[in-house]
Design an enzyme around this catalytic site. Structure first.
Site, PDB file in Angstrom:
ATOM      1  N   THR A  40       0.788  -1.199  -0.121  1.00  0.00           N
ATOM      2  CA  THR A  40       0.053   0.119  -0.039  1.00  0.00           C
ATOM      3  C   THR A  40       0.843   1.182   0.224  1.00  0.00           C
ATOM      4  O   THR A  40       0.520   2.177  -0.661  1.00  0.00           O
ATOM      5  CB  THR A  40      -1.054  -0.090   1.245  1.00  0.00           C
ATOM      6  N   HIS A  43       1.940   1.916  -3.516  1.00  0.00           N
ATOM      7  CA  HIS A  43       0.903   2.596  -4.136  1.00  0.00           C
ATOM      8  C   HIS A  43       0.773   4.001  -4.021  1.00  0.00           C
ATOM      9  O   HIS A  43       0.778   4.649  -4.752  1.00  0.00           O
ATOM     10  CB  HIS A  43      -0.320   1.917  -4.075  1.00  0.00           C
TER      11      HIS A  43
END
Ligand code: NAD
Ligand code: ZN
Length: 341
Positions: A40, A43
């Protein structure tokens, strides 16, 4: 205090100086020892479509950590200054049906540490005491700092009975590899893991997978035949988020097989539903970790001899955070840890 923040709406992350947070009545103030970089965070670093929609800028990111309690609000019970803790990054509402039934991982009003509110890539973090998990003395800071992704692996792997079963894991990212180690540890027979990344397949072999299959070069059906599997896999753990991997999994399952899905596809994903129906497959979605049964099991698995140390392949000081993100982005790594001490 020092913190790693998303400061601009573009690729990158920046080491900044922000105010030290103050704990509210029910909160802990945690001095961070170690943090780990999650997919994450990559990202958010790469500022993909999801991040652009989700992350308010500026935002201190990060949610995988271990630290030490240095302060707390007046209503906090059960913790004391000096306790080593990690914590659940999903902050739940406490008043929806699932929260009130003790199924906090199914809360429909979840906020994410380092996503919707300031995160753990900082010298200090404030979280509700209800979200903290005390770390026993016989668990290292290194392992405690990856309890969040280990929890994804354990939650997924313990979703169905694996004892004596043949298990297929698609995706040998850090979470898939840890799930393979867990499946072996708790008594699965064959644990076959697939990927297209040789570095990670090697790591999966080191951590106990029966076979680590490069699906770009090898055929899963042949591997199954070599292992003497004439029927198919009993349990599938989807940990890639890649449509072709999920379709391969459905094809390789035995009738009555069970699939736990953790990997997040980038968009809609078509499959042959006929196979799900005629094989009588059971498919279960997995989000986060069960609070706090998964955390209890993680600690117990480590205390019962599960060796996860090889998954931590790199450590950097926080001042070298850029090297950490570059390493994680290269694909040639397991978990990458950033040290704050
Ligand atoms: P990761 O991106 O590091 O791992 C995914 C792996 O899949 C990579 O190693 C990639 O090479 C591999 N892959 C690509 N194509 C493949 C193919 N055709 N067959 C098999 N493998 C292939 O991710 P991670 O951090 O290990 O997380 C695993 C997945 O779980 C990701 O999709 C992530 O977004 C998701 N996730 C979900 C939750 C949740 O709560 N549901 C939480 C954390 C992560
Ligand atoms: Zn809730």
């Amino acid at each position: 205090m020092k913190a790693l923040s998303k400061l601009k709406s573009e690729t990158g992350i920046w080491l900044t100086d922000v105010d030290t947070p103050t704990p509210g009545h029910n909160d802990l103030l945690i001095k961070i020892h170690k943090t780990a970089i999650c997919g994450t965070d990559m990202h958010i670093y790469n500022w993909d479509e999801w991040s652009q929609k989700t992350i308010p800028v500026p935002m201190v990111v990060g949610h995988e950590y271990v630290g030490e309690v240095v302060g707390m609000g007046q209503e906090v019970a059960g913790f004391k200054v000096g306790d080593r803790v990690s914590g659940e990054g999903h902050i739940t509402c406490g008043h929806c049906r699932n929260c009130r039934a003790g199924r906090r991982h199914l809360c429909r009003n979840t906020y994410g540490v380092g996503v919707d509110r300031p995160g753990a890539f900082a010298e200090f973090l404030v979280i509700p005491a209800l979200n903290a998990f005390k770390i026993a003395d016989n668990i290292s800071d290194d392992l405690a700092s990856i309890f969040d992704p280990l929890g994804n692996a354990v939650h997924t792997a313990l979703s169905f009975d694996l004892v004596g079963e043949d298990v297929l894991i698609t995706g040998a990212g850090p979470i898939g590899i840890m799930a393979a180690a867990v499946a072996k540890h708790i008594g699965a027979r064959h644990v076959v893991i697939t990927d297209i990344n040789e570095y990670r397949l090697d790591l999966a072999r080191k951590m106990g997978a029966t076979r680590a299959v490069n699906v770009a070069k090898e055929n899963l059906t042949e591997v199954m035949a070599e292992l003497g599997m004439s029927e198919g896999f009993d349990v599938g753990l989807e940990m890639s988020g890649v449509p072709v991997a999920f379709r391969d999994m459905i094809a390789a399952m035995n009738h009555g097989g069970k699939i736990a899905m953790l990997g997040i596809p980038a968009g809609e994903m078509a499959i042959d539903w006929g196979q799900v129906i005629f094989k009588g497959l059971i498919i279960k979605g997995i989000y986060g970790r069960e609070m706090f049964e998964t955390w209890y099991k993680m600690a117990s698995l480590i205390q019962s001899g599960l060796d996860l140390t090889p998954i931590i392949t790199h450590q950097f000081s926080i001042d070298d955070f850029q090297k950490g993100f570059d390493t994680m982005g290269s694909g040639a790594s397991g978990k990458v840890i950033l040290n704050w001490n």
